[in-house]
Motif scaffolding. Structure first.
Motif, PDB file in Angstrom:
ATOM      1  N   THR A 181       0.820  -1.216   0.000  1.00 19.54           N
ATOM      2  CA  THR A 181       0.000   0.000   0.000  1.00 19.54           C
ATOM      3  C   THR A 181       0.852   1.264   0.000  1.00 19.54           C
ATOM      4  OG1 THR A 181      -0.150  -0.076   2.425  1.00 19.54           O
ATOM      5  CG2 THR A 181      -1.930  -1.118   1.167  1.00 19.54           C
ATOM      6  N   GLN A 182       2.170   1.100   0.196  1.00 18.92           N
ATOM      7  CA  GLN A 182       3.067   2.260   0.182  1.00 18.92           C
ATOM      8  C   GLN A 182       4.307   1.947  -0.662  1.00 18.92           C
ATOM      9  OE1 GLN A 182       3.795   3.807   4.244  1.00 18.92           O
ATOM     10  NE2 GLN A 182       2.132   2.474   4.914  1.00 18.92           N
ATOM     11  N   PRO A 183       4.130   1.642  -1.937  1.00 19.42           N
ATOM     12  CA  PRO A 183       5.268   1.209  -2.755  1.00 19.42           C
ATOM     13  C   PRO A 183       6.167   2.382  -3.164  1.00 19.42           C
ATOM     14  CG  PRO A 183       3.289   1.338  -4.100  1.00 19.42           C
ATOM     15  CD  PRO A 183       2.863   1.614  -2.686  1.00 19.42           C
ATOM     16  N   LEU A 184       7.469   2.096  -3.223  1.00 17.04           N
ATOM     17  CA  LEU A 184       8.428   3.104  -3.656  1.00 17.04           C
ATOM     18  C   LEU A 184       9.301   2.605  -4.806  1.00 17.04           C
ATOM     19  CD1 LEU A 184       9.588   4.555  -0.193  1.00 17.04           C
ATOM     20  CD2 LEU A 184       8.013   5.594  -1.839  1.00 17.04           C
ATOM     21  N   SER A 185       9.926   1.444  -4.640  1.00 19.40           N
ATOM     22  CA  SER A 185      10.840   0.931  -5.656  1.00 19.40           C
ATOM     23  C   SER A 185      10.061   0.306  -6.814  1.00 19.40           C
ATOM     24  CB  SER A 185      11.767  -0.124  -5.044  1.00 19.40           C
ATOM     25  OG  SER A 185      11.033  -1.292  -4.729  1.00 19.40           O
ATOM     26  N   ARG A 186      10.776  -0.009  -7.906  1.00 14.90           N
ATOM     27  CA  ARG A 186      10.132  -0.662  -9.060  1.00 14.90           C
ATOM     28  C   ARG A 186       9.511  -1.988  -8.653  1.00 14.90           C
ATOM     29  NH1 ARG A 186      13.202  -2.531 -13.264  1.00 14.90           N
ATOM     30  NH2 ARG A 186      11.378  -2.488 -14.641  1.00 14.90           N
ATOM     31  N   PHE A 193       0.897  -3.385  -7.979  1.00 18.89           N
ATOM     32  CA  PHE A 193       0.026  -3.461  -9.151  1.00 18.89           C
ATOM     33  C   PHE A 193      -0.578  -4.858  -9.267  1.00 18.89           C
ATOM     34  CE2 PHE A 193      -0.175  -4.043 -13.940  1.00 18.89           C
ATOM     35  CZ  PHE A 193      -1.375  -3.354 -14.086  1.00 18.89           C
ATOM     36  N   LEU A 194       0.253  -5.891  -9.058  1.00 21.73           N
ATOM     37  CA  LEU A 194      -0.264  -7.256  -9.091  1.00 21.73           C
ATOM     38  C   LEU A 194      -1.288  -7.466  -7.987  1.00 21.73           C
ATOM     39  CD1 LEU A 194      -0.288 -10.166 -10.098  1.00 21.73           C
ATOM     40  CD2 LEU A 194       1.793 -10.582  -8.766  1.00 21.73           C
ATOM     41  N   GLU A 195      -1.019  -6.933  -6.805  1.00 15.41           N
ATOM     42  CA  GLU A 195      -1.965  -7.059  -5.691  1.00 15.41           C
ATOM     43  C   GLU A 195      -3.306  -6.423  -6.039  1.00 15.41           C
ATOM     44  OE1 GLU A 195      -4.138  -6.943  -2.109  1.00 15.41           O
ATOM     45  OE2 GLU A 195      -2.636  -8.332  -2.907  1.00 15.41           O
ATOM     46  N   TRP A 242       8.913 -10.809   0.714  1.00 11.05           N
ATOM     47  CA  TRP A 242       7.891  -9.810   1.028  1.00 11.05           C
ATOM     48  C   TRP A 242       6.540 -10.091   0.395  1.00 11.05           C
ATOM     49  CZ3 TRP A 242      10.482  -4.294   0.513  1.00 11.05           C
ATOM     50  CH2 TRP A 242      11.461  -4.162   1.517  1.00 11.05           C
ATOM     51  N   TYR A 243       6.537 -10.734  -0.773  1.00  7.47           N
ATOM     52  CA  TYR A 243       5.300 -10.887  -1.554  1.00  7.47           C
ATOM     53  C   TYR A 243       5.118 -12.332  -2.022  1.00  7.47           C
ATOM     54  CZ  TYR A 243       6.765  -5.975  -2.019  1.00  7.47           C
ATOM     55  OH  TYR A 243       7.214  -4.712  -1.777  1.00  7.47           O
ATOM     56  N   SER A 244       5.362 -13.265  -1.157  1.00  7.04           N
ATOM     57  CA  SER A 244       5.292 -14.676  -1.545  1.00  7.04           C
ATOM     58  C   SER A 244       3.906 -15.020  -2.089  1.00  7.04           C
ATOM     59  CB  SER A 244       5.598 -15.566  -0.338  1.00  7.04           C
ATOM     60  OG  SER A 244       5.483 -16.934  -0.681  1.00  7.04           O
ATOM     61  N   PRO A 245       3.795 -15.458  -3.345  1.00  7.46           N
ATOM     62  CA  PRO A 245       2.477 -15.801  -3.897  1.00  7.46           C
ATOM     63  C   PRO A 245       1.844 -16.980  -3.150  1.00  7.46           C
ATOM     64  CG  PRO A 245       4.090 -15.496  -5.641  1.00  7.46           C
ATOM     65  CD  PRO A 245       4.857 -15.546  -4.357  1.00  7.46           C
ATOM     66  N   LEU A 246       0.617 -16.817  -2.771  1.00  6.93           N
ATOM     67  CA  LEU A 246      -0.129 -17.884  -2.105  1.00  6.93           C
ATOM     68  C   LEU A 246      -1.251 -18.327  -3.030  1.00  6.93           C
ATOM     69  CD1 LEU A 246      -0.629 -19.608   0.414  1.00  6.93           C
ATOM     70  CD2 LEU A 246      -2.027 -17.734   1.329  1.00  6.93           C
TER      71      LEU A 246
END
Length: 347
Positions: A181-186, A193-195, A242-246
């Protein structure tokens, strides 16, 4: 004014012997009369479920009946349906919608009835779990028709009954990283965006007993297992951590067979059948040793290379087709973040 058309549809439904024509008549009945004449339409559907001549349609109509009925209605019908082969499965939901907690005892009895169909018993357990927020279905397939007898967890159901049918706490949503919800890096922006693309899927079909289409914080144990196998490229390792796909699965024109994006908990085992023999678990000599499979589309692997990096630290993604007599890898994209965007656009 609508009584005559409704009566005509009633007669046509009961006289029709062709399943496809019956489906069209049923859809017309619901579309034209379901909202304004709900009770009359329900009376027709219930009458057909009780004695209609197309047996498979008697069962199919149960979902429409449950959807149209309001809480407190048609308890006698739903109770009757639990004893009818083909109707009982969806009759379970009708009982809960109609009778609420008063249906618990009957459904526990159904769940423990060894002479009842396994799918119906499983449906009783699943629906009781959802309604009471108890974890009887934790980790089990979303469709109880796929449960095995040993997965019914009847001891837990009976203990819950003995304790007075208390409500549970339900399931918490999986933990997610604040940068979604607070993205900074690419990488963070690509994950966010995927979320955003996955979120509508969850809202439409989410079952938190077996959550799917989430980007979650990986467990330390899963990351330790991964680190014991490989030194992953930093950007991909950070993505997993950080974003492990479930259970992330998307489809669309780019991935017509559907693409499964692996998470930290499954990455090691997902190599089986590719770099690792699926049965004997030895390394397969013909597999390029520096390629790690991170996703598959209908069995076609998508891989990252352990030693290739771009100037900005990103990494290419390779793809090969299975069943071609040997692995022939081609560059799919030279940017892992672009790969994430492709997946997001297919979600």
């Amino acid at each position: 004014m609508a009584a005559a058309p409704l009566a005509a549809l009633h007669r046509k439904l009961f006289d029709e012997t062709d399943g496809n024509k019956f489906a069209r008549l049923k859809d017309r009945l619901l579309k034209k009369h379901g909202a304004d004449e709900r009770q009359a339409v329900l009376a027709i559907l219930i009458a057909y479920a009780r004695e209609g001549q197309l047996l498979h349609w008697r069962a199919f109509l149960m979902t429409d009946i449950v959807a149209l009925a309001e809480p407190g209605e048609y308890g006698d019908f739903f109770s009757w349906s639990l004893d009818i082969d083909g109707l009982a499965y969806w009759g379970v939901d009708g009982m809960l919608k109609s009778m609420g907690k008063e249906a618990y005892a009957r459904l526990v009895a159904l769940a423990t009835a060894e002479n009842a169909k396994l799918s119906v018993r499983a449906k009783a357990v699943k629906s009781l779990a959802v309604f009471s927020r108890q974890p009887f279905d934790a980790g089990l397939p979303q469709d109880p028709g796929h449960w095995k007898a040993e997965q019914l967890r009847l001891d837990a159901v009976l203990a819950w009954q003995a304790d007075g049918y208390f409500d549970g706490a339900g399931y918490r949503a999986p933990a997610t990283h604040y940068t979604l919800t607070q993205p900074l890096s690419r990488l963070e922006m690509a994950a966010a965006f995927l979320e955003r693309k996955l979120a509508p899927r969850r809202q439409h079909e989410q079952d938190l007993a077996q959550p799917s289409n989430w980007l979650t914080i990986a467990s330390a144990m899963d990351m330790a297992e991964i680190d014991a196998h490989w030194v992953l490229p930093e950007i991909y390792r950070r993505f997993l951590e950080w974003y492990s796909p479930l259970r992330v699965h998307v489809d669309g024109k780019r991935f017509p067979q559907g693409l499964h994006l692996y998470g930290a908990a499954e990455l090691v085992k997902a190599q089986h059948g590719y770099s690792v023999h699926a049965v004997h678990h030895h390394q397969i000599a013909s597999w390029p040793p520096k390629l790690v499979v991170i996703a598959d589309a209908g069995g076609d692997p998508y891989c990252v290379h352990l030693e290739e990096r771009s100037i900005d630290g990103d990494l290419p993604v390779y793809r090969a087709k299975h069943g071609a007599g040997g692995w022939r890898f081609e560059l799919h994209t030279d940017d892992f973040i672009d790969f994430l965007h492709q997946i997001a656009l297919a979600a």
